[in-house]
Scaffold this motif. Sequence first.
Motif, PDB file in Angstrom:
ATOM      1  N   HIS A   1      31.115  43.361  31.988  1.00  0.00           N
ATOM      2  CA  HIS A   1      32.961  43.125  31.780  1.00  0.00           C
ATOM      3  C   HIS A   1      33.113  41.752  30.872  1.00  0.00           C
ATOM      4  O   HIS A   1      33.223  40.811  31.670  1.00  0.00           O
ATOM      5  CB  HIS A   1      33.140  43.648  32.893  1.00  0.00           C
ATOM      6  CG  HIS A   1      33.254  45.404  33.513  1.00  0.00           C
ATOM      7  ND1 HIS A   1      32.730  45.712  34.689  1.00  0.00           N
ATOM      8  CD2 HIS A   1      32.230  46.201  32.247  1.00  0.00           C
ATOM      9  CE1 HIS A   1      32.434  46.544  34.928  1.00  0.00           C
ATOM     10  NE2 HIS A   1      32.571  47.325  33.531  1.00  0.00           N
TER      11      HIS A   1
ATOM     12  N   GLU B   1      35.357  39.377  34.054  1.00  0.00           N
ATOM     13  CA  GLU B   1      35.414  38.371  35.052  1.00  0.00           C
ATOM     14  C   GLU B   1      33.567  37.746  34.778  1.00  0.00           C
ATOM     15  O   GLU B   1      32.846  37.582  35.247  1.00  0.00           O
ATOM     16  CB  GLU B   1      34.014  39.243  35.829  1.00  0.00           C
ATOM     17  CG  GLU B   1      34.530  41.153  35.990  1.00  0.00           C
ATOM     18  CD  GLU B   1      33.752  42.853  35.757  1.00  0.00           C
ATOM     19  OE1 GLU B   1      32.306  42.094  35.881  1.00  0.00           O
ATOM     20  OE2 GLU B   1      34.243  43.386  36.185  1.00  0.00           O
TER      21      GLU B   1
ATOM     22  N   ARG C   1      38.416  43.993  29.439  1.00  0.00           N
ATOM     23  CA  ARG C   1      36.770  44.771  30.234  1.00  0.00           C
ATOM     24  C   ARG C   1      35.842  45.005  29.248  1.00  0.00           C
ATOM     25  O   ARG C   1      34.601  45.268  29.493  1.00  0.00           O
ATOM     26  CB  ARG C   1      37.652  45.624  31.363  1.00  0.00           C
ATOM     27  CG  ARG C   1      36.714  46.344  32.594  1.00  0.00           C
ATOM     28  CD  ARG C   1      36.848  47.241  32.962  1.00  0.00           C
ATOM     29  NE  ARG C   1      35.985  48.617  33.409  1.00  0.00           N
ATOM     30  CZ  ARG C   1      35.126  47.721  34.877  1.00  0.00           C
ATOM     31  NH1 ARG C   1      36.117  46.712  35.776  1.00  0.00           N
ATOM     32  NH2 ARG C   1      34.481  49.066  35.369  1.00  0.00           N
TER      33      ARG C   1
ATOM     34  N   HIS D   1      28.915  41.458  38.708  1.00  0.00           N
ATOM     35  CA  HIS D   1      30.344  42.002  38.126  1.00  0.00           C
ATOM     36  C   HIS D   1      30.854  40.524  39.177  1.00  0.00           C
ATOM     37  O   HIS D   1      30.459  40.169  40.077  1.00  0.00           O
ATOM     38  CB  HIS D   1      30.089  42.707  38.347  1.00  0.00           C
ATOM     39  CG  HIS D   1      29.903  44.643  37.580  1.00  0.00           C
ATOM     40  ND1 HIS D   1      30.617  44.770  36.910  1.00  0.00           N
ATOM     41  CD2 HIS D   1      28.857  44.444  38.172  1.00  0.00           C
ATOM     42  CE1 HIS D   1      29.499  45.780  36.188  1.00  0.00           C
ATOM     43  NE2 HIS D   1      28.305  44.909  36.665  1.00  0.00           N
ATOM     44  N   SER D   2      31.926  40.610  39.556  1.00  0.00           N
ATOM     45  CA  SER D   2      33.143  39.992  39.875  1.00  0.00           C
ATOM     46  C   SER D   2      34.582  41.355  39.681  1.00  0.00           C
ATOM     47  O   SER D   2      34.778  41.680  39.563  1.00  0.00           O
ATOM     48  CB  SER D   2      33.973  38.592  39.595  1.00  0.00           C
ATOM     49  OG  SER D   2      35.053  39.073  38.648  1.00  0.00           O
TER      50      SER D   2
END
Length: 419
Positions: A181, A184, A239, A309-310
């Motif tokens: 993404h 992130e 994203r 991810h975040s």
Amino acid sequence: MTMTTELSDTNGEEGDFSGYQVLRVLVIRRDTVEILRSYQDRPGVDFWTELSDRAGPVDVMVSPDVGRQLKEELTRSRSSYVVNIEDVQVREVAVETEVVNAEHPTAPHADIGLTARSAFSLTWRKYHRLADHHQYLDFVADSYSRLCQTFSIGRSSEGRDIKGIKCGKGKREIWIDGGIHGREWISPAVVSYLIREFSERAHLHEHILGNFTIYSVPVLNPDGYEFTYTGGKKNRFWRKTRSKNRNSKCIGVDANRNFDIYWGKVGVSRDPCSDIYAGPRPFSEPETRAVRRFILSHAGKLEMFLTFHSYSQLLLLPFGYSEERPPDYSQLLRVAKLGRQRIFSASGTWFKIGQPSQRLYPVSGISQDWAKARAGVQYSYSLELRDRGKYGLLLPASQIEPSGKEMVEGVTAMIEEIL
Ligand SMILES: [Zn+2]
């Protein structure tokens, strides 16, 4: 390749996030979900965490106008919310100021004993463009050529290399990826920190690197990542991939909804304009096809799959699409708990463990599930890095090093446990 700058926002007013806020809405009742859902595809609205039918917090960034309206509606329906980020622009400027300061660090690489012949730009004191990440992979391959070699799993839809590095001498294999993404940013930063650990500090991990070869790809979605830099201010929170969608002006697919595992079933959108668009079909994206090709050609050797991810500080176990558990769930849980404990001992940062369906929202078509169910990678996890929402997607660069350090602890603990 030559990067084209696509500055879509020439108007200064439009170009920043002044007055934008991030609200954390506590979803307890159905009507709160309905209110949020009615805002989902409106201009001036960007969900930082996803909306689901489940109870729990949902973070949403709103423009000043939309924010006023949404807050009124929430208040009227007696739904509760807090303002997580008072002014996105102010917060973003704060992050950028850190970037400027990081250009002149007092002792850039003082702690890593730089003896190699080529240099690199990565600092782990600011966020870096794709080219810096790729340059670092070349540096590592040059400097530690007996242990590490670069590889490519393919090209993105805009033709960028999806580049990685493998380190280790073992027959058993581990996969680590970041940046599926675009927005992130902490994810590629932490993956490159792990790469540094398994190359420059290899002497500390001889048992791991003697048994395993670790394949790491810091930026899996290079187009989306670059677009957060080049797409104009408004696209800092991009994203998806950057592929063109037939019959739609909207660009891109959520690569982590595009894998062929319960594809298109839950936690996805069929609308190409949505941030969680699953794509026209499974594996429609060159980026996800590249992962499929690589993973399947290493099936039987890969024992762990980690995708970063975040944000939210979560260690997620399969499966994401339902509360169904793999038969060896208890083993995966044991390894995750060890990782979590070591992270906590290292920094005091607490990660919650669970399935996406319990912890976040049910989602289908995600890489972690596909790696587990279709490619047979036993220990398959998604990690949602720092923080829990104070900064969210605007995590200050000063947190890269502490995040990297705690992940070194967590990841090595998990690998040692399956050794
Ligand atoms: Zn993500």
